[in-house]
Design a protein around this motif. Structure first.
Motif, PDB file in Angstrom:
ATOM      1  N   SER A   1       1.056  -1.600   0.066  1.00  0.00           N
ATOM      2  CA  SER A   1       0.077  -0.105  -0.051  1.00  0.00           C
ATOM      3  C   SER A   1       0.630   1.075   0.439  1.00  0.00           C
ATOM      4  O   SER A   1       0.082   1.628  -0.738  1.00  0.00           O
ATOM      5  CB  SER A   1      -1.082  -0.357   1.089  1.00  0.00           C
ATOM      6  OG  SER A   1      -1.722  -1.255   1.315  1.00  0.00           O
ATOM      7  N   LEU A   2       1.603   0.818   1.063  1.00  0.00           N
ATOM      8  CA  LEU A   2       2.902   2.578   1.000  1.00  0.00           C
ATOM      9  C   LEU A   2       3.587   3.189  -0.358  1.00  0.00           C
ATOM     10  O   LEU A   2       3.768   4.091  -1.044  1.00  0.00           O
ATOM     11  CB  LEU A   2       4.460   1.416   1.590  1.00  0.00           C
ATOM     12  CG  LEU A   2       4.916   3.724   2.091  1.00  0.00           C
ATOM     13  CD1 LEU A   2       4.950   4.461   1.862  1.00  0.00           C
ATOM     14  CD2 LEU A   2       6.191   2.657   2.790  1.00  0.00           C
ATOM     15  N   LEU A   3       3.604   1.903  -1.512  1.00  0.00           N
ATOM     16  CA  LEU A   3       4.557   2.024  -2.225  1.00  0.00           C
ATOM     17  C   LEU A   3       3.014   2.073  -3.410  1.00  0.00           C
ATOM     18  O   LEU A   3       3.892   3.619  -4.450  1.00  0.00           O
ATOM     19  CB  LEU A   3       4.919   1.085  -3.000  1.00  0.00           C
ATOM     20  CG  LEU A   3       6.872   0.373  -2.438  1.00  0.00           C
ATOM     21  CD1 LEU A   3       7.276  -0.767  -2.968  1.00  0.00           C
ATOM     22  CD2 LEU A   3       7.555   1.759  -2.117  1.00  0.00           C
TER      23      LEU A   3
ATOM     24  N   TYR B   1       3.480   3.567  -7.465  1.00  0.00           N
ATOM     25  CA  TYR B   1       3.589   2.167  -8.195  1.00  0.00           C
ATOM     26  C   TYR B   1       2.884   1.499  -8.313  1.00  0.00           C
ATOM     27  O   TYR B   1       2.360   0.246  -7.063  1.00  0.00           O
ATOM     28  CB  TYR B   1       4.701   1.656  -7.098  1.00  0.00           C
ATOM     29  CG  TYR B   1       6.488   2.127  -7.926  1.00  0.00           C
ATOM     30  CD1 TYR B   1       6.818   1.872  -7.999  1.00  0.00           C
ATOM     31  CD2 TYR B   1       6.469   3.529  -6.153  1.00  0.00           C
ATOM     32  CE1 TYR B   1       8.418   2.630  -8.079  1.00  0.00           C
ATOM     33  CE2 TYR B   1       7.933   4.094  -6.237  1.00  0.00           C
ATOM     34  CZ  TYR B   1       8.386   3.462  -6.874  1.00  0.00           C
ATOM     35  OH  TYR B   1       9.521   4.318  -7.536  1.00  0.00           O
ATOM     36  N   TYR B   2       2.088   1.548  -9.672  1.00  0.00           N
ATOM     37  CA  TYR B   2       0.463   1.497 -10.054  1.00  0.00           C
ATOM     38  C   TYR B   2       0.720  -0.494  -9.544  1.00  0.00           C
ATOM     39  O   TYR B   2       0.095  -0.903  -9.265  1.00  0.00           O
ATOM     40  CB  TYR B   2       0.138   1.319 -11.194  1.00  0.00           C
ATOM     41  CG  TYR B   2      -1.311   1.354 -11.484  1.00  0.00           C
ATOM     42  CD1 TYR B   2      -2.355   1.328 -11.322  1.00  0.00           C
ATOM     43  CD2 TYR B   2      -0.682   0.729 -13.098  1.00  0.00           C
ATOM     44  CE1 TYR B   2      -3.059   0.178 -11.719  1.00  0.00           C
ATOM     45  CE2 TYR B   2      -2.374  -0.140 -13.593  1.00  0.00           C
ATOM     46  CZ  TYR B   2      -3.613  -0.403 -13.085  1.00  0.00           C
ATOM     47  OH  TYR B   2      -4.608  -0.599 -13.059  1.00  0.00           O
ATOM     48  N   ASN B   3       2.185  -0.750 -10.105  1.00  0.00           N
ATOM     49  CA  ASN B   3       1.637  -2.678 -10.421  1.00  0.00           C
ATOM     50  C   ASN B   3       2.378  -3.268  -9.154  1.00  0.00           C
ATOM     51  O   ASN B   3       2.737  -4.328  -9.204  1.00  0.00           O
ATOM     52  CB  ASN B   3       2.157  -2.502 -11.729  1.00  0.00           C
ATOM     53  CG  ASN B   3       1.731  -2.446 -12.854  1.00  0.00           C
ATOM     54  OD1 ASN B   3       0.263  -2.795 -12.790  1.00  0.00           O
ATOM     55  ND2 ASN B   3       2.431  -2.097 -14.748  1.00  0.00           N
ATOM     56  N   PHE B   4       3.102  -2.358  -8.514  1.00  0.00           N
ATOM     57  CA  PHE B   4       3.416  -3.151  -7.488  1.00  0.00           C
ATOM     58  C   PHE B   4       2.307  -3.941  -6.862  1.00  0.00           C
ATOM     59  O   PHE B   4       1.348  -3.702  -5.899  1.00  0.00           O
ATOM     60  CB  PHE B   4       4.334  -2.438  -6.690  1.00  0.00           C
ATOM     61  CG  PHE B   4       5.314  -2.703  -5.393  1.00  0.00           C
ATOM     62  CD1 PHE B   4       6.749  -2.786  -5.560  1.00  0.00           C
ATOM     63  CD2 PHE B   4       4.506  -3.520  -4.402  1.00  0.00           C
ATOM     64  CE1 PHE B   4       7.140  -3.898  -4.860  1.00  0.00           C
ATOM     65  CE2 PHE B   4       5.542  -3.774  -3.401  1.00  0.00           C
ATOM     66  CZ  PHE B   4       7.120  -4.103  -3.616  1.00  0.00           C
ATOM     67  N   SER B   5       3.172  -5.064  -6.344  1.00  0.00           N
ATOM     68  CA  SER B   5       2.644  -6.027  -5.081  1.00  0.00           C
ATOM     69  C   SER B   5       3.327  -6.894  -4.083  1.00  0.00           C
ATOM     70  O   SER B   5       4.933  -7.012  -4.642  1.00  0.00           O
ATOM     71  CB  SER B   5       2.083  -7.246  -6.962  1.00  0.00           C
ATOM     72  OG  SER B   5       1.460  -8.494  -5.696  1.00  0.00           O
TER      73      SER B   5
END
Length: 807
Positions: A222-224, A229-233
């Motif tokens: 959530s932070l990123l 960072y739309y695609n960060f998981s």
């Protein structure tokens, strides 16, 4: 075994009960009711069915299980979630659902036996494999909590055809985190994570806990995502734990993988994670998903676009169905800003709260073809698809009503316009005709009729200077409501008209709190055709006489509400409401400044005496979910009203009353109190007062089909704030008010049809403060002690019909 139970239930229980009655010198009449009512219920409960009736030979009914844990830091409720095989559900210690199943016959497959098996619960047959599986699950859970060397043993105790399992857990010492370090394959996101370690869920010295580690992964995700960072998981985050020190300590390393960039069909290479900025925002204000899927090219080709405040408002007509300003105030996304997940969620929530759009869908398109910005970010186009409800509706509504246990019906003609001035103003017009039954202890059922018209409109903003800014609307999601109403009411004892005009502000805080304030709430009450017998009763007490005057109420009201209920989850929650109201002060101030003369020692407005009082109360409720079939609800209420200045009594509509389907249910509505006052035998039970204290405890349990059951205890009463000669015992006194508390108990059934709940509650008066100390408790009550020759036990029973839960 069953024969011994029968002997005990039929012989020893009555004998023991009789001895208890003699010992405490209690009324032996209660013994006869015990024999007639309670004893058969007890006999049926304990002897109706053999719980092991359907258990095969050499198998055992799983009767109970228990967990003994030497570690107080591990809650038993958490451990119970990992027990794979649990006994049949219990209600008040009885396997009610198993009993229903056992009433069916093995060799019969007719509809009745099949129905019993459907609504009942098959016996849980002890399975050793499930026990071993439970031990493995418990061991896995404890390992996740850092107890890697816990010892779990099970002991099965057989008695007849029943089995009981005892799980014993010795956790040992947990592993703790000694050091925390980070490894970054992508150094571009290092600064975001390192600078936010103060908010990390993992700390040195904490027990190792896999659940906390997973929560930390989600927090970093959530932070990123809030940094673009739309695609960060969270799948890019991994942990490495080094416990080779043999000291039950762990050195924990948190690793962040690089982005997996697709080169060819099955080929990827490592690359820095991609941050995105919002490019264009398209809002489809009247989106039709069916047409868009059926003929996409034709559908999107015929749309018109209007640009407003950074948004492309797309609709079928040149003029959008909704004022673009309303959509802009509900939107937290802005062109040029980094993608932010929190802003996306707030936009979705705010648009949904307008209650104008049936569907809210927010999508993003990545623009790979464009070059990235100088700051390394790529672009995202945002599509907000809004599908409105029907704009106008006409409804004929037949409804059941429930006013504190008085049931009735109403025929309503409704007109609704959801977008009256294109600003999502929700306008409602209602024409209402209703009747209601008034239940009385003496006089049976009587009817009341009501006709009226109501009109109201709600604006999605504050109609108040300096509070219409877009920033304020986005932060508090405010609403303004204006309403007008006029009602004609014909009751058995009087006829009256009630006119109302009010406007209110409603706003929410982040979390579970909301606020409602009525700066102006005006009620004008005028009485006609008062029943002669009731008029004579009014003349006996100044309190009632002043309460039933024609009156103008010009009040201000504020309410604070806290409610953390999640309707999607069946879990514990708290509801709290605080309300304070004052009336007449502004008008009183004008009278004093103008030195106006009163009429008959009071001041009037438009020919009506205006009320002056202050009133405050709170309502607290706690719902404790024991399991899927059992819930306990606690409630406490306390309220106080004080008349002064232009009033010698609070208006009837604003006074407190006791009894009814939502209060102390052993009494009819308005028949309890005030205090120890006894109104005698009368058809006019309309007791009201200035103070109310009430507490309720209700145990709710599911039975079968749509049927639910409840057991409840209600305690409370109402009191007058000033001494009244005509109502002796009604005064609230700190040193004796607890002696005036009424106690009622009873049973209830609920029929849960999903869209509404029908309720039956049977209350029993256990402690009635109107009687002397000799007869105040039901156990000591008889015709002599009540000074009523025709006293019957049934006088203590009250049946309530209701819609919805009582609280």
């Amino acid at each position: 075994m069953r024969s011994y139970v029968l002997i005990f239930a039929n012989w020893f229980l009555p004998v023991i009960t009789l001895q208890i009655l003699k010992l405490f010198n209690l009324n032996k009449n209660i013994f006869s009711y015990y024999l007639k009512v309670f004893l058969p219920a007890v006999i049926f409960a304990v002897t109706a069915c053999n719980p092991t009736k359907h258990i095969p030979e050499n198998r055992y009914l799983l009767n109970k299980y228990s967990i003994e844990n030497n570690n107080k830091e591990i809650k038993k409720d958490e451990l119970r979630n990992y027990i794979k095989q649990k006994p049949n559900k219990r209600i008040l210690g009885l396997k009610f659902h198993l009993s229903l199943f056992n009433l069916s016959k093995k060799d019969k497959n007719n509809w009745f036996n099949n129905w019993l098996r459907t609504i009942g619960e098959a016996p849980v047959v002890y399975d050793e494999f499930q026990t071993q599986k439970s031990k493995k699950q418990l061991n896995t859970f404890l390992s996740h909590k850092g107890y890697f060397y816990s010892v779990i043993t099970d002991l099965v105790i057989y008695r007849g055809k029943k089995a009981r399992i005892k799980y014993e857990i010795v956790t040992g010492e947990p592993y703790t985190i000694r050091n925390i370090s980070y490894q970054f394959e992508d150094t571009t996101i290092r600064s975001y994570i390192i600078s936010d370690t103060l908010n990390s869920l993992i700390h040195r010295g904490d027990n190792y806990d896999a659940d906390v580690l997973q929560d930390e992964r989600l927090r970093i995700e959530s932070l990123l995502k809030n940094q673009g960072y739309y695609n960060f998981s969270y799948e890019y985050i991994y942990y490495e734990a080094d416990s080779a020190l043999r000291s039950r300590q762990i050195d924990l390393s948190i690793g962040i993988k690089a982005y997996q960039k697709k080169i060819y069909t099955n080929r990827y290479e490592k690359a820095p994670h991609i941050s995105y900025k919002i490019n264009n925002i398209y809002v489809f204000s009247d989106f039709n998903p069916q047409e868009a899927l059926a003929q996409p090219e034709a559908y999107f080709r015929d749309l018109d676009t209007v640009f407003y405040n950074g948004l492309y408002i797309v609709s079928r007509s040149k003029q959008p169905v909704v004022n673009p300003k309303v959509i802009a105030q509900s939107n937290y996304l802005k062109k040029g800003n980094f993608y932010n997940l929190t802003d996306v969620e707030r936009t979705h929530s705010h648009l949904s709260s307008l209650k104008f759009f049936r569907l809210v869908n927010i999508q993003f398109n990545e623009l790979y073809s464009q070059e990235k910005k100088s700051d390394g970010a790529y672009l995202l186009d945002c599509n907000i698809q809004l599908t409105p409800f029907i704009l106008q509706s006409y409804t004929v509504e037949l409804e059941g009503t429930n006013s504190s246990g008085n049931l009735g019906g109403a025929l309503n003609l409704l007109y609704q316009h959801r977008n009256l001035f294109r600003g999502v103003e929700n306008f409602n017009l209602k024409l209402k005709g209703a009747f209601e039954t008034l239940t009385e202890e003496i006089g049976g059922l009587r009817n009341t009729l009501e006709y009226g018209v109501e009109a109201g409109i709600t604006f999605p903003k504050f109609l108040f200077p300096f509070m219409e800014s877009e920033r304020f609307v986005k932060k508090y999601n405010p609403k303004t409501s204006l309403s007008l109403a006029y009602n004609f009411q014909r009751r058995p004892i009087f006829t009256r008209t009630v006119a109302n005009a009010s406007f209110s502000y409603n706003w929410h805080q982040p979390g579970y709190s909301s606020h409602i304030i009525y700066p102006v709430d005006i009620n004008a009450v005028k009485l006609f055709d008062i029943d002669e017998a009731f008029r004579q009763r009014l003349d006996t007490t100044s309190y009632l006489a002043f309460s039933y005057n024609d009156v103008m109420i010009t009040g201000t009201n504020y309410s604070y509400i806290f409610n953390n209920q999640d309707i999607k989850k069946k879990e514990d929650f708290i509801f709290f409401r605080f309300n304070v109201e004052t009336a007449g002060n502004f008008l009183r101030g004008i009278n004093r400044m103008s030195d106006a003369a009163g009429v008959d020692t009071s001041y009037q407005l438009l020919g009506l005496e205006y009320a002056q009082f202050v009133k405050g109360d709170f309502d607290f409720r706690y719902h404790r979910v024991l399991n899927e079939a059992n819930t306990i609800v606690y409630r406490a209420f306390m309220g106080l009203g004080y008349p002064y200045g232009n009033s010698r009594a609070i208006p009837f509509e604003k006074q407190y009353f006791g009894g009814g389907a939502n209060g102390v249910r052993a009494w009819h509505v308005r028949s309890l109190g005030p205090g120890s006052y006894d109104p005698g035998e009368t058809t006019f039970f309309n007791q009201t007062a200035d103070i109310k204290i009430e507490a309720n405890l209700e145990y709710r349990f599911k039975l079968f089909w749509v049927l639910e059951g409840a057991l409840f205890v209600d305690v409370g009463n109402i009191w007058s704030i000033n001494r009244e000669e005509a109502r002796p015992g009604s005064l609230f006194e700190w040193n004796k008010f607890y002696k005036d508390l009424a106690v009622g108990t009873g049973i209830g059934t609920r029929f849960d049809f999903s869209f509404f709940i029908f309720r039956l509650d049977l209350g029993v008066k256990m402690r009635d403060p109107k009687y002397s100390s000799e007869a105040i408790w039901i156990f000591n009550r008889n015709p002599a002690s009540t000074q009523k020759e025709n006293y019957k036990f049934s006088d203590n029973l009250t049946l309530h019909l209701g819609i919805g839960y009582p609280f």
